[in-house]
Design a protein around this motif. Structure first.
Motif, PDB file in Angstrom:
ATOM      1  N   THR F 102       0.822  -1.204   0.000  1.00  9.96           N
ATOM      2  CA  THR F 102       0.000   0.000   0.000  1.00  9.96           C
ATOM      3  C   THR F 102       0.858   1.258   0.000  1.00  9.96           C
ATOM      4  N   TYR F 103       1.886   1.268   0.854  1.00  7.21           N
ATOM      5  CA  TYR F 103       2.709   2.471   0.973  1.00  7.21           C
ATOM      6  C   TYR F 103       3.781   2.576  -0.095  1.00  7.21           C
ATOM      7  N   GLY F 104       4.136   1.468  -0.713  1.00  8.93           N
ATOM      8  CA  GLY F 104       5.080   1.552  -1.822  1.00  8.93           C
ATOM      9  C   GLY F 104       4.418   2.094  -3.073  1.00  8.93           C
ATOM     10  N   SER F 105       3.161   1.773  -3.241  1.00 12.17           N
ATOM     11  CA  SER F 105       2.425   2.251  -4.408  1.00 12.17           C
ATOM     12  C   SER F 105       1.972   3.697  -4.180  1.00 12.17           C
ATOM     13  N   VAL F 106       1.202   4.238  -5.098  1.00 11.21           N
ATOM     14  CA  VAL F 106       0.872   5.667  -5.040  1.00 11.21           C
ATOM     15  C   VAL F 106      -0.623   5.902  -5.136  1.00 11.21           C
ATOM     16  N   VAL F 276       5.611  13.751  -3.258  1.00 11.97           N
ATOM     17  CA  VAL F 276       4.217  13.423  -2.961  1.00 11.97           C
ATOM     18  C   VAL F 276       3.910  11.986  -3.370  1.00 11.97           C
ATOM     19  N   LEU F 277       4.442  11.576  -4.520  1.00 10.34           N
ATOM     20  CA  LEU F 277       4.216  10.191  -4.945  1.00 10.34           C
ATOM     21  C   LEU F 277       4.760   9.215  -3.907  1.00 10.34           C
ATOM     22  N   ALA F 278       5.973   9.476  -3.462  1.00  9.05           N
ATOM     23  CA  ALA F 278       6.569   8.584  -2.472  1.00  9.05           C
ATOM     24  C   ALA F 278       5.739   8.580  -1.187  1.00  9.05           C
ATOM     25  N   ALA F 279       5.272   9.750  -0.790  1.00  5.22           N
ATOM     26  CA  ALA F 279       4.544   9.865   0.474  1.00  5.22           C
ATOM     27  C   ALA F 279       3.148   9.279   0.406  1.00  5.22           C
ATOM     28  N   SER F 280       2.595   9.176  -0.792  1.00  4.37           N
ATOM     29  CA  SER F 280       1.187   8.756  -0.906  1.00  4.37           C
ATOM     30  C   SER F 280       1.064   7.247  -0.817  1.00  4.37           C
ATOM     31  N   ALA F 281      -0.132   6.801  -0.494  1.00  7.82           N
ATOM     32  CA  ALA F 281      -0.406   5.365  -0.369  1.00  7.82           C
ATOM     33  C   ALA F 281      -1.633   5.017  -1.205  1.00  7.82           C
TER      34      ALA F 281
HETATM   35 NA    NA Z   1       4.100   5.703  -1.914  1.00  7.52          NA
END
Ligand code: NA
Ligand SMILES: Nc1ncnc2c1ncn2[C@@H]1O[C@H](COP(=O)(O)O)[C@@H](O)[C@H]1O
Ligand SMILES: Nc1ncnc2c1ncn2[C@@H]1O[C@H](COP(=O)(O)O)[C@@H](O)[C@H]1O
Ligand SMILES: Nc1ncnc2c1ncn2[C@@H]1O[C@H](COP(=O)(O)O)[C@@H](O)[C@H]1O
Ligand code: NA
Ligand code: NA
Lengths: 332, 98, 332, 98, 98, 332
Positions: F102-106, F276-281
């Motif tokens: 979940t957290y690796g994806s965006v 933001v992409l990295a931070a998003s889930a």
């Molecule tokens: Na992410």
């Protein structure tokens, strides 16, 4: 010359159609929700009807327009007859009748795409062609049923459900899409450019964008049909034959339509639209009517023929090819 | 709480209006209809999400008082099922009065 | 003078309303998918709320605005009382209460159509009328229930489900449409013209076009209700009487609303909108609340009255008639 | 695979939330709800596609362990059905454990 | 009109395609599927109207000829039910031929 | 400096998100019909993809772009690994794997909102970031499943359904949103500014307005999740801990993403988007894939973490905070 093909294939709506096809073949779960897809088609009919009506209000209605409409109806009534007798030899009367109705009637989305194509290559077309489209949707349904009643009934000895002609007429002449196109055209015609001003930001400007999303969905649907087909058990008639029919019929009908248009001296744009109407096959109104009036006909014949073969063929190849042919004859 | 019969019918969504008319005509005391169903039978797959609307099912549920009513309903819809395909199941149930 | 009627009836939204009515009567299968229809109404509330808020941000909020809002709430609370006692003589307390709530509350679509009408005839109106609409939706529901509790309860001897006042307040004051209008108005007011710039291409430009499609659907729905009615068994009260009520109540309420507006010295546009609000009847929020709080009331009385009679009457005749009357008094 | 009771309830969609609450309160082990259904009963036709949302049904399916549970559920919802109309059927079934 | 078995299965909508494949593989004579259902079970509430699509149910109805067919179907789907949750009811019915 | 926060929180899209949250908490029955909500997200992906593609067509594709994309994929593959081992200690292998995926994806909506934010504060960003988003959706799913297969399998002694790797790859790499973004980007890239001209009135102009309605719905959904949570029985792990994870993970991931962006010397806008992409889930694609491939994982852990905590956090606080941080380092 083949720049017409490129202009067509390279246009965003067509590319999104391909995207939909691709999504279905790789089994992506991409989808346009059904109700929204239906609404997009409502929008397209509403917009094209309204624009046609406004165009009509601005140009004089003369004899040649009336003649054109008459010819359109004639085409829609004549096509099913020849198709029926052609297919009778290989298929049951019910199937032949249903397919003949399918090919006599028209596909509004093919028409809309052709109109967008003409706009994009800068060729003018007349609002009365929208009326022609509306007029061509219904006759083939009635002719198809009549052909079955006259030539097919004896085949099936069983007691059939009585045919409700009132319901059939309503289904064929007052089905949602015919009603909406005719109604929007009337309203466009009544309100004219004053009405257009008010709703142009809704019916004109986003039109191509919405067509893109709708064709994306049509690509998905057409490809799903092809996939379902390929899984189906072999029917009474081999698939290559059906596909062959679904490619030859539009060509023959395009020739018929084009000839009529040229005989009537229509302009380049109008002639193309009449040709496309003749070449197109109905995959919404006619199947719906057939399921009610002629359920003996196998929907897995006429539906994929119209939707999975003829529709993409017209979209991708037919429209520019017919244009090229007409142009070379008219000699533009 | 009285014993009753529950009829469950699957037909193409296009035929929903006609089915409702025939249930009314056959004297069904009422019905409930669920639209936009999918399915598979001898006539192949029907996708509930077909935007052409030509391959969608609907499910009718009819609670009938007794066998006589079931007979009438079944007689009324049989031709339709025969021509257009579909499914019809009848089972026992209890109707909770209120 | 009657050019106002023509301007109204000849506008695209109204013509599409007629088209929907016609489609239902000829039993065409034309339809706007339900979820999309609901979304179109969300859009209309969102857009009118936002526009109202932006307008508010630009004009000073003064005492006269406050007075206007107070008057609006007063109207919404007073109307149900007189309607209840008027109808009590012919109907059960539950039915009288439900109908009184229906007519005390308002129809957002009627309001939106009146606002579009004012724009099209070039008469200005104030953003605070949007606030008035929002404020007028709920009070009638509570008053209607109270009237039933006080005057009707003894009738039915049976043990009733306990009334959940919390749920009722939430249903009436926080129902989706009230919440969305108020919220959008607040956001429009906060973001002002800077916010408007960003979303004008969505809330302003396509507005009339979307209103057309929504009224097409409303035409279908209203006509379906009329058809269902004509099939229904005769109820406790003859249909002509109900239709009569559904035509007289908006006229009386328009007079009340118009008088208040004139007394407060409202501008022509504002006065018309308040009049229309008073004359309109709710066919979404109130029926929903009544089904929860007053299921004894027969929905096949109040729903068709509001939706199939009063709503079209206001749309087609009421709006320009009230305008004409107000104009002749204000003396423009 | 154990014997169980299957309850099927039709009520107005507006009442879906309240019905769910009452099933929870009555100790139903679970439920499945299908929305946007149409129908016809003594209160006339309910069109599933009514945009005013005032005439749409929903169907609840509740699998109960035994008659005692059914009694409790039926008792809990009877007043609601009486006031607002609808349908309630109970039938026998087998619950496939997993 | 012949006796038959009616299977009713509730699973997450995401699993609808897989369930259909397994029913086909198990030799079910057909099925009807109703999508966008909600519900509550031991795994909590599933809202039918969840736009993330991760908590919606669907209902399969399968009419089977006899117990043998039911056994095969139930065997085929049991692992899926065990892993993902859901409901499976089997009841008696009569299949109206046409 | 904190004007960035104000610009963000005071923008119409964010305010509508709050409105949705508020509606859910006061239990208003406001809703955007599901199918329309899905379509709105289709529209957003379609529009952002197309715009990204057109932007790509106009700027040269160079090595730094390629490096950026590579870094994006690397991030998406690395994040799940550290998250898995971090969470393994407190959670089952299945749950840890699902949360790590979940957290690796965006989250595409977070990305779209960040892009709209950049437009509103006048900071440029490159079209290839759209490609980065598309590339970052899938790897984490595969890594997550692999981690579970390698480290978690032994836990559960039972015979599991065989994993269909073909289906998993299709689910992860060809899911609807990835396919639509990539496809629209390609079409935008092919048709360039000529295509943009045709569909700008659909993809550019109404964009912010549609984002408003979509975020209204997301507010409703996120808040419903929070409410469902608060009703849920206490699970294996206390809620405050989960909420803590859902706040810390985006911050750590933002730091990772931001560092990579700075190391690669990305521009301010591009750096923010990668951060933001990295931070998003992911709360759509990953949960869907997990329900199919890893149903043992409890969706009521990973879904609310991503949807009800991390998503609003990024929207409200994260975007401007990351911007502020990047700006202070880049020294603009
Ligand atoms: Na992410
Ligand atoms: N055995 C079955 N169980 C459940 N539904 C069935 C079954 N057979 C047919 N149906 C339903 O009836 C529709 C038409 O069936 P058919 O005419 O057999 O193609 C199918 O699309 C299914 O929805
Ligand atoms: N006999 C029946 N069979 C199936 N559904 C019914 C029956 N009677 C009533 N219903 C359902 O219950 C709803 C309300 O019924 P009523 O209160 O009788 O109007 C109807 O709209 C139907 O959906
Ligand atoms: N007792 C029950 N009656 C009806 N439906 C149920 C029941 N238990 C579970 N379900 C359905 O099966 C879904 C999954 O159940 P579960 O795995 O128990 O959470 C629920 O969301 C309900 O739709
Ligand atoms: Na044709
Ligand atoms: Na009123």
């Amino acid at each position: 010359m083949d720049s017409l093909f490129l202009a067509n294939l390279g246009s965003p709506p067509l590319l999104f159609f391909f995207l939909g096809v691709a999504a279905a073949f790789v089994r992506s779960d991409l989808e346009i929700p059904t109700q929204v897809a239906k609404f997009l088609s409502v929008y397209l009919l509403f917009a094209i009807g309204f624009k046609g009506g406004v165009a009509l209000a601005e140009s004089p209605l003369d004899a040649s327009v009336g003649l054109g409409l008459l010819a359109a109806v004639g085409l829609a009534a004549a096509v099913p007859v020849y198709v029926f007798f052609l297919l009778r030899r290989r298929l049951s009367a019910a199937d032949a009748a249903a397919i003949s109705a399918t090919y006599g009637s028209v596909s509004a989305v093919t028409f809309v795409t052709a109109a967008a194509y003409l706009d994009s290559v800068g060729v003018a077309w007349g609002g009365h062609l929208v009326a022609a489209m509306a007029l061509m949707e219904s006759p083939a349904i009635i002719i198809g049923i009549l052909l079955y009643r006259v030539f097919g009934q004896r085949e099936s000895g069983e007691r059939a459900e009585a045919l409700d002609w009132g319901e059939l007429l309503r289904e064929s002449c007052l089905n949602g899409s015919v009603f909406l196109i005719v109604g929007s055209m009337l309203i466009g015609w009544i309100t004219g450019s004053r009405g257009m001003e008010q709703i142009a930001p809704f019916v004109v400007e986003p039109f191509i964008g919405i067509l893109c999303l709708f064709l994306l969905d049509m690509g998905l649907v057409a490809a799903h049909r092809i996939i379902d087909l390929s899984k189906a058990r072999e029917g009474v008639i081999p698939w290559p034959t059906l596909v062959g029919f679904a490619l030859v019929l539009p060509l023959v009908n395009a020739m018929l339509g084009g000839s009529v248009a040229l005989l009537l001296g229509m302009s380049e744009g109008d002639a193309l639209l009449l040709t496309v109407l003749a070449a197109s096959a109905s995959y919404i109104a006619v199947p719906a009517a057939m399921r009610l009036a002629l359920p003996e006909a196998n929907p897995s014949l006429y539906l994929p023929m119209a939707l999975a073969v003829t529709f993409p063929f017209n979209l991708l190849v037919g429209i520019p090819a017919y244009h090229l042919a007409l142009r070379s004859i008219i000699g533009n | 709480m009285k014993p009753c019969k529950r009829i469950e019918i699957v037909v193409e969504e296009h035929l929903a209006g006609r089915m409702a008319d025939q249930l009314d005509a056959a004297g069904a005391p009422g019905y409930t209809v669920i639209r936009r169903a999918g399915g598979r039978g001898v006539r192949g797959v029907r996708r509930a999400d077909d935007p052409t609307g030509t391959a969608t099912n609907c499910v009718f549920i009819v609670a009938c008082d007794d066998d006589a009513q079931v007979e009438k309903v079944v007689a009324a819809i049989r031709v339709m099922l025969k021509r257009s395909g579909g499914l019809c199941l009848v089972s026992d149930a209890h109707w909770i009065g209120y």
